[in-house]
Design an enzyme around this catalytic site. Structure first.
Site, PDB file in Angstrom:
ATOM      1  N   PHE A   1       0.853  -1.184   0.000  1.00  0.00           N
ATOM      2  CA  PHE A   1       0.000   0.000   0.000  1.00  0.00           C
ATOM      3  C   PHE A   1       0.888   1.233   0.000  1.00  0.00           C
ATOM      4  O   PHE A   1       1.652   1.459   0.935  1.00  0.00           O
ATOM      5  CB  PHE A   1      -0.969   0.063   1.188  1.00  0.00           C
ATOM      6  CG  PHE A   1      -1.858   1.279   1.095  1.00  0.00           C
ATOM      7  CD1 PHE A   1      -3.012   1.249   0.317  1.00  0.00           C
ATOM      8  CD2 PHE A   1      -1.511   2.472   1.710  1.00  0.00           C
ATOM      9  CE1 PHE A   1      -3.805   2.391   0.173  1.00  0.00           C
ATOM     10  CE2 PHE A   1      -2.299   3.620   1.561  1.00  0.00           C
ATOM     11  CZ  PHE A   1      -3.453   3.572   0.801  1.00  0.00           C
TER      12      PHE A   1
ATOM     13  N   ASP B   1       9.144   2.854   2.142  1.00  0.00           N
ATOM     14  CA  ASP B   1       7.963   3.654   2.449  1.00  0.00           C
ATOM     15  C   ASP B   1       7.676   3.486   3.935  1.00  0.00           C
ATOM     16  O   ASP B   1       7.126   2.481   4.370  1.00  0.00           O
ATOM     17  CB  ASP B   1       6.774   3.192   1.597  1.00  0.00           C
ATOM     18  CG  ASP B   1       5.510   4.023   1.878  1.00  0.00           C
ATOM     19  OD1 ASP B   1       5.507   4.768   2.876  1.00  0.00           O
ATOM     20  OD2 ASP B   1       4.540   3.898   1.101  1.00  0.00           O
TER      21      ASP B   1
ATOM     22  N   LYS C   1       2.238  11.063   7.257  1.00  0.00           N
ATOM     23  CA  LYS C   1       1.356  10.831   8.403  1.00  0.00           C
ATOM     24  C   LYS C   1       1.775  11.563   9.691  1.00  0.00           C
ATOM     25  O   LYS C   1       1.531  12.742   9.803  1.00  0.00           O
ATOM     26  CB  LYS C   1       1.172   9.328   8.607  1.00  0.00           C
ATOM     27  CG  LYS C   1       0.397   8.726   7.427  1.00  0.00           C
ATOM     28  CD  LYS C   1      -0.290   7.421   7.727  1.00  0.00           C
ATOM     29  CE  LYS C   1      -1.293   7.106   6.631  1.00  0.00           C
ATOM     30  NZ  LYS C   1      -0.976   5.930   5.827  1.00  0.00           N
TER      31      LYS C   1
HETATM   32  C1  LIG Z   1      -1.029   6.046   4.342  1.00  0.00           C
HETATM   33  C2  LIG Z   1       0.062   5.507   3.521  1.00  0.00           C
HETATM   34  C3  LIG Z   1       0.379   6.077   2.267  1.00  0.00           C
HETATM   35  C4  LIG Z   1      -0.429   7.177   1.632  1.00  0.00           C
HETATM   36  O1  LIG Z   1      -0.470   8.351   2.358  1.00  0.00           O
HETATM   37  P1  LIG Z   1      -1.590   9.458   2.031  1.00  0.00           P
HETATM   38  O2  LIG Z   1      -1.250  10.601   2.924  1.00  0.00           O
HETATM   39  O3  LIG Z   1      -2.916   8.838   2.364  1.00  0.00           O
HETATM   40  O4  LIG Z   1      -1.485   9.785   0.594  1.00  0.00           O
HETATM   41  C5  LIG Z   1       1.463   5.560   1.582  1.00  0.00           C
HETATM   42  N1  LIG Z   1       2.187   4.547   2.080  1.00  0.00           N
HETATM   43  C6  LIG Z   1       1.915   3.980   3.273  1.00  0.00           C
HETATM   44  C7  LIG Z   1       2.771   2.875   3.773  1.00  0.00           C
HETATM   45  C8  LIG Z   1       0.823   4.419   4.023  1.00  0.00           C
HETATM   46  O5  LIG Z   1       0.517   3.827   5.175  1.00  0.00           O
END
Ligand SMILES: *Cc1c(COP(=O)(O)O)cnc(C)c1O
Length: 408
Positions: free
Chosen positions: A142, A227, A256
């Site tokens: 994700f 990520d 985040k």
């Molecule tokens: C939440 C998340 C994203 C996307 O972030 P947004 O601010 O919603 O665009 C990307 N990678 C990971 C691992 C995430 O948990």
């Protein structure tokens, strides 16, 4: 007139596209680990806006910075230097051990930035033939919701009927070194991966996987881009999840919690070698690194250190994990986690995640299922033992009730 929760839910349902299916509660206030609905009922936040609220809601220090900075300077765009961006990025560089930062707003934008950086580096430094660069990603990933990012998602719901998709991505098995080795070609720019998969259900790979992947990437001149939008900044009991395996990535994506639970703030960090190819005009964002965000971002990072949130995540996380593991229930199939990031896999033949979240909501605990079978518990990193001691018996009681209703 104060509108009832029921009316507010109806209104939101009427006027909002239905790309979410919220739990039936209307929240209007938050403080620390607690949230309140419009009727004044109190809930323990064990969801933290998908881990975006590590500092707790309405942190007084962050509110202070928000007020002060908004009175001074909100946004200028990157057409000018500002007095808050440099200090923010300096702090980020210092904490991450990388060399150059590119600030954005949402996580998805920072992932897009990482993809651009990897591709440019592939053409300019690695000398991959034009338009042939490949980025390796893993099953169950994700990384966000843009067209390019969903193009390499393996989750049908998030990509169905959004084609045509962006090419240039190769999907391999998560936690498999063999499939990584097989996928690498002379055109491979990067491996893009979450060190622990969040949205997939707190999936923790074998402890050798990341160090091995690091080695394979280095040997093949492939960038390792992590990520850590969700796993980073203390969530797993280390500042970054990669520290569990003592490796260093070539690129790091944060978001985040970087925004202190107040603003969308994200960043891509990498080395000078990779970042040199971003030249004026090649990439940007009107809001990326805006003065208010930079001030909040810097203070968010300082507070993680000052309030020892990483240590607390480790300590309270293993306490919560232990306490949850003590619960004997046929509904629980597996409990796993690192730091304050815990996934409880439940038997969907008995109850699905949605129903379970609704039951917990009615008892004052906010959580959220991921993929129908996993309940995530990810409270703000400021949570104390006494709050965990309040929550665990409620979780236990909820499971007991379900058990009595469904299994006779
Ligand atoms: C939440 C998340 C994203 C996307 O972030 P947004 O601010 O919603 O665009 C990307 N990678 C990971 C691992 C995430 O948990």
């Amino acid at each position: 007139m104060v509108e009832s929760q029921e009316r507010l839910i109806k209104k939101e349902l009427e006027f909002s596209a239905k790309n979410y299916k919220p739990l039936p509660v209307v929240l209007s206030r938050g403080k620390g680990v607690w949230l309140w609905d419009t009727d004044g009922n109190k809930y323990l936040d064990m969801m933290s806006a998908y881990s975006a609220v590590s500092h707790g809601h309405a942190h007084p220090e962050l509110i202070k910075v928000l007020h002060q900075q908004s009175k001074l300077l909100g946004i200028t765009s990157r057409a000018f230097y500002t007095n808050t961006l440099g200090p923010f990025l300096e702090k980020l560089i210092h904490i991450s051990g990388l060399e150059v930062a590119l600030p954005m707003n949402t996580g998805a934008e920072a992932v897009e930035t990482a993809i651009k950086a990897a591709r440019r580096w592939a053409y300019k430094t690695k000398k991959v033939e034009a338009n042939k660069a490949e980025i390796i990603v893993v099953e169950g990933n994700f990384h966000g919701r843009t067209i390019t990012i969903i193009s390499f998602s393996t989750d049908i719901e998030s990509k169905e009927d959004f084609g045509p998709y962006t090419p240039g991505f190769i999907t391999i098995k998560y936690d498999s070194i063999d499939s990584l080795k097989e996928a690498i070609t002379k055109n491979t720019a990067a491996l893009l991966v979450e060190p622990i998969q969040g949205e997939a259900g707190i999936v923790i790979p074998d402890s050798n996987w990341l160090p091995e992947a690091r080695k394979v990437c280095t040997e093949n001149n492939v960038l390792l881009i992590l990520d850590e939008i969700q796993s980073g900044l203390g969530r797993t009991g280390k500042m970054f999840a990669f520290e569990h395996s003592s490796i260093r990535p070539d690129g790091l994506i944060l978001g985040k919690a970087l925004g202190g639970g107040l603003l969308p703030i994200s960043c891509f960090l990498s080395t000078k070698e990779v970042m040199q190819w971003f030249v004026p005009g090649s990439h940007g964002s009107t809001f990326g690194g805006f003065p208010l965000a930079a001030a909040i971002g810097k203070r968010s990072l300082e507070l993680i250190e000052e309030e020892k949130l990483v240590e607390n995540s480790k300590q309270q996380g293993s306490y919560l994990l232990e306490e949850l593991k003590k619960i004997q229930s046929p509904i629980i199939k597996q409990i796993r986690g690192k730091g304050l990031w815990i996934g409880v896999e439940i038997d969907t033949k008995i109850i699905n995640g949605r129903k379970m979240s609704e039951r917990l909501l009615r008892k004052g605990i906010l959580s959220k299922e991921t993929h129908a079978s996993i309940i995530r518990f990810a409270p703000p990193l400021i949570i104390k033992k006494k709050e965990i001691d309040w929550a665990v018996p409620i979780i236990k009681e909820t499971l007991k009730e379900i058990e009595e209703e469904h299994i006779r």
